[in-house]
Scaffold this active site. Sequence first.
Site, PDB file in Angstrom:
ATOM      1  N   SER A 254       0.848  -1.191   0.000  1.00  0.00           N
ATOM      2  CA  SER A 254       0.000   0.000   0.000  1.00  0.00           C
ATOM      3  C   SER A 254       0.879   1.234   0.000  1.00  0.00           C
ATOM      4  O   SER A 254       2.002   1.203   0.508  1.00  0.00           O
ATOM      5  CB  SER A 254      -0.894   0.013   1.244  1.00  0.00           C
ATOM      6  OG  SER A 254      -1.553   1.254   1.384  1.00  0.00           O
TER       7      SER A 254
ATOM      8  N   TYR B 120      -1.399   0.273  10.629  1.00  0.00           N
ATOM      9  CA  TYR B 120      -1.595  -0.260   9.282  1.00  0.00           C
ATOM     10  C   TYR B 120      -0.384   0.051   8.406  1.00  0.00           C
ATOM     11  O   TYR B 120       0.120  -0.815   7.690  1.00  0.00           O
ATOM     12  CB  TYR B 120      -2.858   0.332   8.667  1.00  0.00           C
ATOM     13  CG  TYR B 120      -3.133  -0.133   7.256  1.00  0.00           C
ATOM     14  CD1 TYR B 120      -3.575  -1.425   7.004  1.00  0.00           C
ATOM     15  CD2 TYR B 120      -2.952   0.730   6.170  1.00  0.00           C
ATOM     16  CE1 TYR B 120      -3.828  -1.860   5.707  1.00  0.00           C
ATOM     17  CE2 TYR B 120      -3.208   0.314   4.876  1.00  0.00           C
ATOM     18  CZ  TYR B 120      -3.645  -0.984   4.644  1.00  0.00           C
ATOM     19  OH  TYR B 120      -3.885  -1.411   3.356  1.00  0.00           O
TER      20      TYR B 120
END
Length: 234
Positions: free
Chosen positions: A143, A156
């Site tokens: 990501s 995250y």
Amino acid sequence: MMNLNGKVAVITGASSGIGAGIAQAFAQQHMNVVLGGRNEQRLKEVASNIQEETQVQVSTFVVDVTKNEEVNHLVEFAQKQFGKIDVLVNSAGQMLSSTVTDGDVEAWDTMLDVNVKGMLYGINAVLPKFLEQSSGHIINIASISGFEVTKQSTLYSMTKTAVHTLTQGLEKELAKTGVRATSISPGMVETSMTESTDWGGRKKLEPKDIAEAAIYALQQPAHVNVNEVTVRPV
């Protein structure tokens, strides 16, 4: 460009979102696919959609990637079904409460188990066979959060930074073996995880956009390893 016709891909997190999009795009390239995920009904729906549109072979396998034994069984199942595995896509992921100040230890554990340990389990399961056949491609879905940390994304982002580090190190470990490793870092993608997230008025990416990046990496000549791809919305 490498011909993908007849190659076999195992895809985790394939019941929805990016994983499902990659499975559908691979099938359109005439690749056979094994769909792994926790939701059996959704896996069957994705498989049914693929079979309606293509002539490839599709199998499903219910798996919890946080359990090493289950991941091993997924890979064993794929090997028995098709006699080979050419590609592993680690797409299973969780994006939960990510601020340190929230103190949500359960959410942290889940993200670490799925986003990092689950990925390692998948790699560990396929790697002996890939090394034996001197070919294979591992695609890890990371990501842009691994590059850019916000005050809401600390945990995250930490897990996705780990994916970058893992893939870069793996590429070096696998040099001259014929096995390739690619990390794909999407920006905001239209999935169930991001449906309530505002993206500043910009159109979010679609799962098929990430699938195209994966196909690009796979189609390169055997001596070319696309180690890192970043895909952002305009």
